[in-house]
Design a protein around this motif. Structure first.
Motif, mmCIF file in Angstrom:
data_model
loop_
_atom_site.group_PDB
_atom_site.id
_atom_site.type_symbol
_atom_site.label_atom_id
_atom_site.label_comp_id
_atom_site.label_asym_id
_atom_site.label_seq_id
_atom_site.Cartn_x
_atom_site.Cartn_y
_atom_site.Cartn_z
ATOM 1 N N ALA A 1 0.831 -1.255 -0.079
ATOM 2 C CA ALA A 1 -0.266 0.261 -0.199
ATOM 3 C C ALA A 1 0.589 1.122 -0.650
ATOM 4 O O ALA A 1 0.476 2.789 -0.582
ATOM 5 N N ASP A 2 2.106 1.024 1.035
ATOM 6 C CA ASP A 2 2.789 2.070 0.643
ATOM 7 C C ASP A 2 3.626 2.298 -0.504
ATOM 8 O O ASP A 2 3.641 4.064 -0.605
ATOM 9 N N GLU A 3 4.154 2.010 -1.085
ATOM 10 C CA GLU A 3 4.371 1.378 -2.891
ATOM 11 C C GLU A 3 3.329 2.220 -3.801
ATOM 12 O O GLU A 3 3.684 2.527 -4.400
ATOM 13 N N ARG A 4 2.289 1.723 -3.502
ATOM 14 C CA ARG A 4 1.506 2.830 -4.174
ATOM 15 C C ARG A 4 0.553 3.313 -3.964
ATOM 16 O O ARG A 4 0.794 4.811 -4.604
ATOM 17 N N LEU A 5 0.840 3.822 -3.282
ATOM 18 C CA LEU A 5 0.997 5.808 -2.593
ATOM 19 C C LEU A 5 1.803 6.153 -3.395
ATOM 20 O O LEU A 5 1.711 7.776 -3.153
ATOM 21 N N ALA A 6 3.199 6.589 -3.349
ATOM 22 C CA ALA A 6 4.040 6.806 -3.177
ATOM 23 C C ALA A 6 4.268 7.232 -5.042
ATOM 24 O O ALA A 6 4.262 8.280 -5.544
ATOM 25 N N GLU A 7 2.538 6.528 -6.037
ATOM 26 C CA GLU A 7 2.420 6.750 -6.906
ATOM 27 C C GLU A 7 1.788 8.377 -7.550
ATOM 28 O O GLU A 7 1.981 8.545 -8.095
ATOM 29 N N ALA A 8 1.166 8.420 -6.152
ATOM 30 C CA ALA A 8 -0.127 9.384 -6.039
ATOM 31 C C ALA A 8 0.870 11.152 -5.688
ATOM 32 O O ALA A 8 1.431 10.849 -4.668
ATOM 33 N N ARG A 9 -0.002 11.927 -5.964
ATOM 34 C CA ARG A 9 1.009 13.151 -5.606
ATOM 35 C C ARG A 9 0.542 13.322 -4.134
ATOM 36 O O ARG A 9 -0.315 13.942 -3.970
ATOM 37 N N PRO A 10 1.270 14.334 -2.886
ATOM 38 C CA PRO A 10 1.005 14.340 -1.716
ATOM 39 C C PRO A 10 -0.569 15.879 -2.405
ATOM 40 O O PRO A 10 0.112 16.294 -2.436
ATOM 41 N N GLY A 11 -0.917 16.033 -1.212
ATOM 42 C CA GLY A 11 -2.470 16.877 -2.190
ATOM 43 C C GLY A 11 -3.447 16.723 -2.468
ATOM 44 O O GLY A 11 -4.034 17.181 -2.403
ATOM 45 N N THR A 12 -3.032 15.550 -2.520
ATOM 46 C CA THR A 12 -3.979 15.267 -3.635
ATOM 47 C C THR A 12 -5.080 14.108 -2.820
ATOM 48 O O THR A 12 -5.262 13.725 -2.247
ATOM 49 N N ALA B 1 1.462 15.471 7.004
ATOM 50 C CA ALA B 1 2.079 16.911 7.405
ATOM 51 C C ALA B 1 2.717 17.791 6.665
ATOM 52 O O ALA B 1 2.241 18.939 6.003
ATOM 53 N N SER B 2 3.090 17.883 5.873
ATOM 54 C CA SER B 2 4.112 18.539 4.271
ATOM 55 C C SER B 2 2.727 18.628 3.699
ATOM 56 O O SER B 2 3.080 19.910 2.691
#
Length: 212
Positions: free
Chosen positions: A75-86, A150-151
């Motif tokens: 799940a963490d690897e899939r999350l890395a493909e999404a841009r933070p804040g979206t 947070a970032s």
């Protein structure tokens, strides 16, 4: 001709028997004899793969830790493909956190077994190394998640180390509490209620920005 037995498969069958016993009746009943009966094997067959009850329980603890960490890592690897804040990243955060929780039968069994072993490690020193490995692996993923959330929300992007540790432990405590409530009161602590609690927690962290 002697019958060929796949040792890895047989060990896994024994571990699954441990999981069923722990989920149904607790860790106290997971003796070699009870596990052998559950797996429909002779005690001697179980001893062929695990010399003692301690060895069997340690191995079983390691297996459930690996299963949970594997799901979290994926799940963490899939999350890395999404841009933070979206919105996609926000949903990915909820999906990752949901991997901790007993939201289906497989995760419910794993969560129940994991919690039972973690609690038992308090009084069974031979389980302590796996308990420590479990906490470190999960805390590392949650720590990265807290920094990202947070970032992305522009909430103290340069979060100091002590606050990072505090927020990660706060989220871990929330997940542990949700897991326990969902196991003990599934009619009340539904998947939707779990999600609502996590949404509220992320809002407190500043993570709701970009979620909707």
């Amino acid at each position: 001709m002697p019958k060929f037995v796949d040792a890895a498969l047989r060990r896994q069958e024994v571990v699954e028997a441990v999981f069923r016993i722990v989920a149904a009746d607790g860790l106290e009943r997971a003796s070699l004899r009870e596990v052998a009966d559950e797996a429909e094997l002779a005690v001697g067959s179980v001893r062929h793969y695990f010399a003692s009850s301690d060895e069997l329980l340690t191995h079983s603890f390691g297996v459930v830790v690996d299963r949970i960490v594997s799901r979290l890592t994926a799940a963490d690897e899939r999350l890395a493909e999404a841009r933070p804040g979206t919105p996609e990243h926000h949903q990915g955060v909820l999906t990752l956190l949901g991997e901790f929780l007993p939201l289906d039968e497989e995760r419910a069994v794993d969560a129940c077994v994991w919690m039972a072993f973690k609690n038992a490690a308090r009084t069974k020193p031979f389980l302590a190394p796996e308990a420590d490995r479990s906490h470190r692996a999960v805390a590392a993923i949650v720590g990265r998640l807290v920094m990202e959330v947070a970032s992305a929300a522009n909430t103290d992007a340069a979060m100091d180390q002590q606050r990072l540790v505090t927020e990660a432990e706060r989220l871990l405590a929330t997940l542990d509490g949700l897991t326990m409530h969902a196991l003990l009161q599934p009619e009340w602590m539904t998947a939707q209620m779990c999600t609502d609690v996590l949404e509220s927690h992320l809002t407190g962290l500043g993570g709701h920005a970009g979620g909707h």
